[in-house]
Motif scaffolding. Structure first.
Motif, PDB file in Angstrom:
ATOM      1  N   GLU A 144       0.856  -1.191   0.000  1.00 49.53           N
ATOM      2  CA  GLU A 144       0.000   0.000   0.000  1.00 49.53           C
ATOM      3  C   GLU A 144       0.890   1.238   0.000  1.00 49.53           C
ATOM      4  O   GLU A 144       1.982   1.227   0.571  1.00 49.53           O
ATOM      5  CB  GLU A 144      -0.882   0.027   1.267  1.00 49.53           C
ATOM      6  CG  GLU A 144      -1.783  -1.178   1.438  1.00 49.53           C
ATOM      7  CD  GLU A 144      -3.064  -1.084   0.628  1.00 49.53           C
ATOM      8  OE1 GLU A 144      -3.151  -0.173  -0.222  1.00 49.53           O
ATOM      9  OE2 GLU A 144      -3.952  -1.913   0.844  1.00 49.53           O
ATOM     10  N   SER A 145       0.429   2.291  -0.627  1.00 45.92           N
ATOM     11  CA  SER A 145       1.187   3.535  -0.623  1.00 45.92           C
ATOM     12  C   SER A 145       0.304   4.680  -1.074  1.00 45.92           C
ATOM     13  O   SER A 145      -0.641   4.487  -1.854  1.00 45.92           O
ATOM     14  CB  SER A 145       2.407   3.435  -1.552  1.00 45.92           C
ATOM     15  OG  SER A 145       3.123   4.650  -1.568  1.00 45.92           O
ATOM     16  N   TYR A 146       0.600   5.887  -0.562  1.00 48.97           N
ATOM     17  CA  TYR A 146      -0.097   7.062  -1.068  1.00 48.97           C
ATOM     18  C   TYR A 146       0.639   7.639  -2.271  1.00 48.97           C
ATOM     19  O   TYR A 146       0.256   8.656  -2.836  1.00 48.97           O
ATOM     20  CB  TYR A 146      -0.288   8.116   0.031  1.00 48.97           C
ATOM     21  CG  TYR A 146       0.952   8.455   0.823  1.00 48.97           C
ATOM     22  CD1 TYR A 146       1.957   9.244   0.278  1.00 48.97           C
ATOM     23  CD2 TYR A 146       1.099   8.016   2.131  1.00 48.97           C
ATOM     24  CE1 TYR A 146       3.079   9.569   0.997  1.00 48.97           C
ATOM     25  CE2 TYR A 146       2.222   8.345   2.860  1.00 48.97           C
ATOM     26  CZ  TYR A 146       3.216   9.124   2.296  1.00 48.97           C
ATOM     27  OH  TYR A 146       4.343   9.435   3.017  1.00 48.97           O
ATOM     28  N   ASN A 147       1.750   6.995  -2.682  1.00 48.50           N
ATOM     29  CA  ASN A 147       2.471   7.380  -3.897  1.00 48.50           C
ATOM     30  C   ASN A 147       2.036   6.505  -5.064  1.00 48.50           C
ATOM     31  O   ASN A 147       1.335   5.502  -4.892  1.00 48.50           O
ATOM     32  CB  ASN A 147       3.986   7.250  -3.669  1.00 48.50           C
ATOM     33  CG  ASN A 147       4.496   8.199  -2.608  1.00 48.50           C
ATOM     34  OD1 ASN A 147       4.103   9.356  -2.577  1.00 48.50           O
ATOM     35  ND2 ASN A 147       5.355   7.698  -1.731  1.00 48.50           N
ATOM     36  N   LEU A 243      -1.744   2.457   5.156  1.00 48.89           N
ATOM     37  CA  LEU A 243      -0.423   2.719   5.707  1.00 48.89           C
ATOM     38  C   LEU A 243       0.633   2.548   4.622  1.00 48.89           C
ATOM     39  O   LEU A 243       0.702   1.513   3.957  1.00 48.89           O
ATOM     40  CB  LEU A 243      -0.135   1.760   6.870  1.00 48.89           C
ATOM     41  CG  LEU A 243       1.065   2.095   7.753  1.00 48.89           C
ATOM     42  CD1 LEU A 243       0.869   3.429   8.450  1.00 48.89           C
ATOM     43  CD2 LEU A 243       1.275   0.986   8.787  1.00 48.89           C
ATOM     44  N   ASN A 244       1.456   3.557   4.455  1.00 47.88           N
ATOM     45  CA  ASN A 244       2.492   3.512   3.437  1.00 47.88           C
ATOM     46  C   ASN A 244       3.425   2.329   3.673  1.00 47.88           C
ATOM     47  O   ASN A 244       3.798   2.035   4.807  1.00 47.88           O
ATOM     48  CB  ASN A 244       3.276   4.827   3.474  1.00 47.88           C
ATOM     49  CG  ASN A 244       4.163   4.996   2.268  1.00 47.88           C
ATOM     50  OD1 ASN A 244       3.758   4.722   1.147  1.00 47.88           O
ATOM     51  ND2 ASN A 244       5.386   5.463   2.503  1.00 47.88           N
ATOM     52  N   VAL A 245       3.815   1.649   2.599  1.00 50.20           N
ATOM     53  CA  VAL A 245       4.572   0.404   2.703  1.00 50.20           C
ATOM     54  C   VAL A 245       5.870   0.575   3.486  1.00 50.20           C
ATOM     55  O   VAL A 245       6.234  -0.278   4.301  1.00 50.20           O
ATOM     56  CB  VAL A 245       4.844  -0.202   1.306  1.00 50.20           C
ATOM     57  CG1 VAL A 245       5.624   0.753   0.421  1.00 50.20           C
ATOM     58  CG2 VAL A 245       5.578  -1.537   1.424  1.00 50.20           C
ATOM     59  N   GLU A 246       6.594   1.693   3.246  1.00 50.04           N
ATOM     60  CA  GLU A 246       7.856   1.889   3.977  1.00 50.04           C
ATOM     61  C   GLU A 246       7.617   1.966   5.482  1.00 50.04           C
ATOM     62  O   GLU A 246       8.375   1.404   6.272  1.00 50.04           O
ATOM     63  CB  GLU A 246       8.552   3.176   3.502  1.00 50.04           C
ATOM     64  CG  GLU A 246       9.152   3.086   2.099  1.00 50.04           C
ATOM     65  CD  GLU A 246       8.176   3.528   1.030  1.00 50.04           C
ATOM     66  OE1 GLU A 246       8.593   3.689  -0.128  1.00 50.04           O
ATOM     67  OE2 GLU A 246       6.985   3.710   1.345  1.00 50.04           O
ATOM     68  N   THR A 247       6.551   2.656   5.877  1.00 42.83           N
ATOM     69  CA  THR A 247       6.223   2.763   7.302  1.00 42.83           C
ATOM     70  C   THR A 247       5.788   1.423   7.868  1.00 42.83           C
ATOM     71  O   THR A 247       6.187   1.031   8.967  1.00 42.83           O
ATOM     72  CB  THR A 247       5.111   3.808   7.512  1.00 42.83           C
ATOM     73  OG1 THR A 247       5.528   5.058   6.983  1.00 42.83           O
ATOM     74  CG2 THR A 247       4.779   3.959   8.988  1.00 42.83           C
ATOM     75  N   ASP A 248       4.967   0.696   7.112  1.00 40.17           N
ATOM     76  CA  ASP A 248       4.482  -0.603   7.565  1.00 40.17           C
ATOM     77  C   ASP A 248       5.640  -1.569   7.790  1.00 40.17           C
ATOM     78  O   ASP A 248       5.713  -2.254   8.824  1.00 40.17           O
ATOM     79  CB  ASP A 248       3.503  -1.163   6.527  1.00 40.17           C
ATOM     80  CG  ASP A 248       2.850  -2.452   6.994  1.00 40.17           C
ATOM     81  OD1 ASP A 248       2.481  -2.533   8.176  1.00 40.17           O
ATOM     82  OD2 ASP A 248       2.729  -3.385   6.174  1.00 40.17           O
ATOM     83  N   TYR A 264      -3.602   4.351  14.573  1.00 39.52           N
ATOM     84  CA  TYR A 264      -2.929   3.769  15.734  1.00 39.52           C
ATOM     85  C   TYR A 264      -1.540   3.249  15.360  1.00 39.52           C
ATOM     86  O   TYR A 264      -0.621   3.277  16.180  1.00 39.52           O
ATOM     87  CB  TYR A 264      -3.787   2.657  16.342  1.00 39.52           C
ATOM     88  CG  TYR A 264      -5.060   3.202  16.970  1.00 39.52           C
ATOM     89  CD1 TYR A 264      -5.023   3.832  18.206  1.00 39.52           C
ATOM     90  CD2 TYR A 264      -6.275   3.114  16.308  1.00 39.52           C
ATOM     91  CE1 TYR A 264      -6.176   4.345  18.779  1.00 39.52           C
ATOM     92  CE2 TYR A 264      -7.444   3.627  16.871  1.00 39.52           C
ATOM     93  CZ  TYR A 264      -7.390   4.253  18.098  1.00 39.52           C
ATOM     94  OH  TYR A 264      -8.520   4.772  18.659  1.00 39.52           O
ATOM     95  N   ASP A 265      -1.382   2.797  14.107  1.00 43.08           N
ATOM     96  CA  ASP A 265      -0.052   2.414  13.634  1.00 43.08           C
ATOM     97  C   ASP A 265       0.869   3.627  13.592  1.00 43.08           C
ATOM     98  O   ASP A 265       2.034   3.558  13.990  1.00 43.08           O
ATOM     99  CB  ASP A 265      -0.139   1.773  12.249  1.00 43.08           C
ATOM    100  CG  ASP A 265      -0.784   0.401  12.275  1.00 43.08           C
ATOM    101  OD1 ASP A 265      -0.714  -0.264  13.327  1.00 43.08           O
ATOM    102  OD2 ASP A 265      -1.373  -0.001  11.252  1.00 43.08           O
ATOM    103  N   LEU A 266       0.341   4.748  13.122  1.00 44.90           N
ATOM    104  CA  LEU A 266       1.143   5.967  13.075  1.00 44.90           C
ATOM    105  C   LEU A 266       1.468   6.463  14.479  1.00 44.90           C
ATOM    106  O   LEU A 266       2.543   7.024  14.722  1.00 44.90           O
ATOM    107  CB  LEU A 266       0.407   7.055  12.287  1.00 44.90           C
ATOM    108  CG  LEU A 266       0.191   6.759  10.790  1.00 44.90           C
ATOM    109  CD1 LEU A 266      -0.613   7.864  10.132  1.00 44.90           C
ATOM    110  CD2 LEU A 266       1.528   6.584  10.082  1.00 44.90           C
TER     111      LEU A 266
END
Length: 794
Positions: A144-147, A243-248, A264-266
């Protein structure tokens, strides 16, 4: 604590700095690296793909999928995962690639369908299953990504951060602050003299003035449990739950499992970066602006919980209750921050039997005023996702605490302590790039200003340790210790008291401290030592504390009664304290046994007179008392107070001087106050010391080998120990010492009013070595004495 390279290089330049060099740096700084993991080397040839078609294979759980790996490159892959579908972005192991398990992909045929590789789950490519949700364990990983992910099709997994390198460190007890990634960033920046920029604290989100007032009420039962508390409100503008993949992946590399809700992940991202957990609540779901922190009984466990009226919002350390959780319909998020007393939270963690990002930080002592940094970081993280339109300024509900982070010291003190030859400029250079630290001074005297997060640095000694750590322990040249002889007065009395204290603690007795002011009537009633001229207060606060006590026994019994009322009925206690008269003060020792206890590794035994007296004899040994001059006299019946057993008591005398008392409590008193069998002893250490000073003689030490023999006797509990010893050793020669070494009483012996005593007897002579025949002759006298006393030898 885990640190990752990809996270580090977001905030400092790592060009030219290898992973091995960072490992050396962390170890040198005192953060022991227990394990490293290089995700870039776990797999070979993995790429990012997009499932453009997905069809179910009839009569099976499998699907056949057309996966795009490049602009004009497509492969067919058969997959058994339940979550594969058209339009998702995935990690693909094409033909020729190798995954973490060591399997190299080749073309296969499944149910008649060609399969050219594998669509991967995270566990198949090296991520621990323990950090994956059940859905992630059973399915493939969906990126997943917002990019724009189309631009990543066909690229290696390094494009999504799966090339990371992690350091897993064991933190020392004093470095709880390093549960914040930012603190480790500061340390490495200083070590490598590299500029760091944790830009999250300078985000572009503007604070709005709070128009909502939240009130927090803390239950009296949690008095002292909360150091600080604060809150802020975020206005939600765009909720995508993606959730953006890098963060996940970064969260998973930090052993943090997904919560299933990206807000909650953030929040966990912020907690790892700053070491400050946050509780996120849908503000509009609260019934009242008055919230409370108290305890609730859940599954027979008393747990600390945040409440809205009678409804539980959150059990501290667990997820927010569904009723109050943030969802895609939330418009306002209430963020609540707490800094707890770690002791309370360790109890909470034990009862919950769980560990997570929040609890790992709640249970450690951390800087109590981290809320501003936490809130700014959370704002920046939310802003990365275009989540919020505005945020209210952080408000403290409790606190902030006053910070004392300036320590006065000197260069000469540091050099003396460390064996170094620093000047002040060299010390300043050591901390030049360590954010949060500042050193003021020009010559010898200096002011050391600490990072407030470093609550472990409280004085000169910690400053010296910090200088040594930053400089490098291995760079300090070892020098032999120089011991300077200092003239000082010897205080034999104080030394003996210290030995007594150490002995009693070693014997399992608890050192207690009680109040010196007591009730006047009690003081008079318990004045066993018959002291005169009590010290009375002119204006006592209450009649419970109106005069200085003249004995310790009553205070000791009060402690036993208080503990017994709370269910703690088995006690071994002692206290060394002063008693007072207008003529001066005396130092007394009181000790007590109540209930049952283990004297050694065997079964428990009930408190008894012999064990109490055995302690006294050991104390006499420490004072080098000739125990043949010690006598025990029954207190006259008309002078025994009602609380003391009329027949199980004794006045302790050395020669003609009374030095103390030992006694059992009256059974009626024990029954009335619901006490177990209780024995108390009290001696005047000052008088004891004066007696040994009067009788102190130099004894010749035998150059010959001593010989010890043990005897176990079964006797009536009514027979006084001193009488037993006197008759047992009557007419026996060459005895240099005797000691009570064991006491035993079975249930059957209790009923018969009997007890078994083991006594060690030592023989020696100054003029010649005693042989077995001589010792046997004396031993036969002891056995004959026992026979005449009608005492059974076991």
């Amino acid at each position: 604590m885990i640190l990752t390279r990809n996270w580090l290089q977001k905030f400092m330049d790592l060009s030219g700095i290898s992973n091995d060099e960072i490992s050396v740096a962390l170890n040198s700084l005192g953060f022991e690296v227990e394990e490293t993991k290089d995700y870039s080397k776990l797999n070979k040839g993995l790429v990012i793909g997009k499932v453009v078609e997905s069809e179910k294979i009839p009569d099976s759980h499998l699907t056949v999928n057309k996966v795009q790996l490049g602009e004009k490159k497509f492969v067919q892959i058969v997959c058994g995962a339940p979550n594969v579908k058209e339009g998702i972005y995935v990690i693909v192991a094409p033909i020729g690639s190798t995954i973490a398990a060591g399997i190299t992909m080749d073309e296969r045929e499944l149910l008649g369908y060609k399969s050219e590789g594998m669509i991967c789950s995270l566990s198949e490519i090296g991520v621990s299953p323990s950090v994956l949700t059940e859905e992630e364990q059973n399915g493939i990983y969906i990126i997943e990504s917002y990019n724009n992910l189309d631009a990543l099709i066909g690229k290696g997994v390094d494009a999504i951060g799966f090339d990371d390198y992690i350091w897993d460190m064991d933190l020392t007890l004093n470095r709880s602050d390093a549960l914040s990634s930012v603190q480790l960033l500061k340390e490495l920046g200083n070590y490598f003299h590299s500029q760091t920029d944790f830009y999250r604290l300078d985000n572009k989100v503007k604070d709005k003035k709070n128009i909502e007032d939240i009130n927090l009420k803390i239950a009296p039962s949690l008095d002292g449990a909360v150091n600080t508390a604060g809150y802020s409100i975020f206005m939600i503008d765009n909720y995508e739950d993606k959730l953006n993949v890098e963060t996940d992946l970064w969260l998973k590399f930090n052993n943090c499992k997904s919560t299933g809700n990206y807000l909650y992940d953030l929040a966990n991202v912020m907690a790892i970066e700053i070491a400050q957990p946050v509780i996120l609540i849908d503000y509009d779901k609260l019934k009242s602006k008055d919230i409370s922190l108290g305890t609730s009984t859940i599954d027979d466990q008393e747990l600390v919980a945040l409440k809205d009226g009678q409804s539980i919002i959150d059990v501290i350390g667990l997820e927010v209750e569904n009723k109050y959780r943030v969802t895609d319909k939330t418009k306002q998020v209430l963020a609540i921050y707490f800094n707890f007393n770690p002791v309370i939270m360790r109890t909470q963690q034990k009862r919950l039997n769980t560990s997570n990002v929040a609890l790992q930080r709640y249970i450690k002592p951390l800087y109590a005023n981290k809320f501003e940094d936490a809130n700014e970081t959370l704002k920046d993280i939310f802003d990365d996702y275009a989540l919020i339109s505005s945020a209210h300024k952080l408000e403290y509900l409790l606190g902030p605490v006053i910070v004392h982070n300036e320590i006065e010291t000197s260069v000469s003190y540091l050099n003396y302590t460390l064996g170094t030859e620093f000047n002040i400029d060299e010390i300043k250079d050591l901390f030049e790039d360590l954010q949060g630290f500042e050193i003021k001074g020009r010559s010898d005297d200096m002011t050391f200003i600490c990072d407030p997060n470093r609550i472990d640095i409280t004085g000169e000694k910690e400053v010296a340790e910090e200088v040594a750590r930053i400089y490098g322990y291995d760079r300090i040249i070892p020098k032999p210790l120089v011991i300077k002889a200092m003239k000082h007065e010897q205080d034999l009395n104080a030394d003996l008291q210290k030995k007594v204290t150490n002995y009693l603690i070693g014997a399992g007795l608890m050192n207690i401290k009680t109040y010196s002011l007591v009730n006047e009537e009690d003081n008079k009633h318990w004045n066993l030592f018959n002291l005169k001229k009590p010290v009375k207060l002119m204006s006592p606060l209450s009649n419970l504390h109106e005069v200085y006590r003249m004995s310790l026994g009553k205070s000791m019994i009060d402690i036993i009664q208080s503990n017994s009322a709370k269910g703690n009925k088995n006690l071994k206690l002692f206290e060394i304290a002063d008693v007072y008269t207008t003529d001066g003060r005396q130092t007394h020792l009181a000790w007590a046994l109540s209930g049952e206890f283990n004297s050694d590794f065997r079964d428990r035994q009930e408190a008894n007179f012999f064990y109490l007296k055995g302690i006294l004899e050991d104390i006499f040994d420490l004072y080098n008392v000739d125990q043949t001059k010690v006598s025990y006299e029954l207190i006259p019946t008309n002078k025994v107070i009602a609380e003391i057993h009329p027949y199980q008591n004794a006045k302790i005398k050395i020669g003609a001087k009374t030095i103390g008392f030992i006694y059992c409590l009256n059974p009626r008193y024990e029954e009335k106050n619901k006490l177990g069998k209780t024995f108390v002893g009290e001696i005047d250490l000052g008088t004891l010391f004066s007696v040994i000073n009067e009788t102190l003689t130099i004894k010749e030490v035998s150059k010959y080998q001593a010989s010890s023999r043990d005897i176990s006797l079964e006797t009536s509990t009514d027979l006084a120990y001193q009488e037993l010893i006197k008759e047992l050793l009557d007419g026996v020669d060459y005895i240099t010492d005797y000691k009570l070494i064991d006491i035993y009483q079975s249930e059957e012996m209790k009923k018969e009013n009997k007890i078994a005593l083991s006594i060690s007897i030592t023989f020696n002579n100054l003029t010649n070595q005693l042989n077995d025949a001589t010792i046997n002759g004396q031993w036969d006298k002891i056995l004959n004495n026992a026979k005449e006393m009608k005492v059974k030898v076991r």
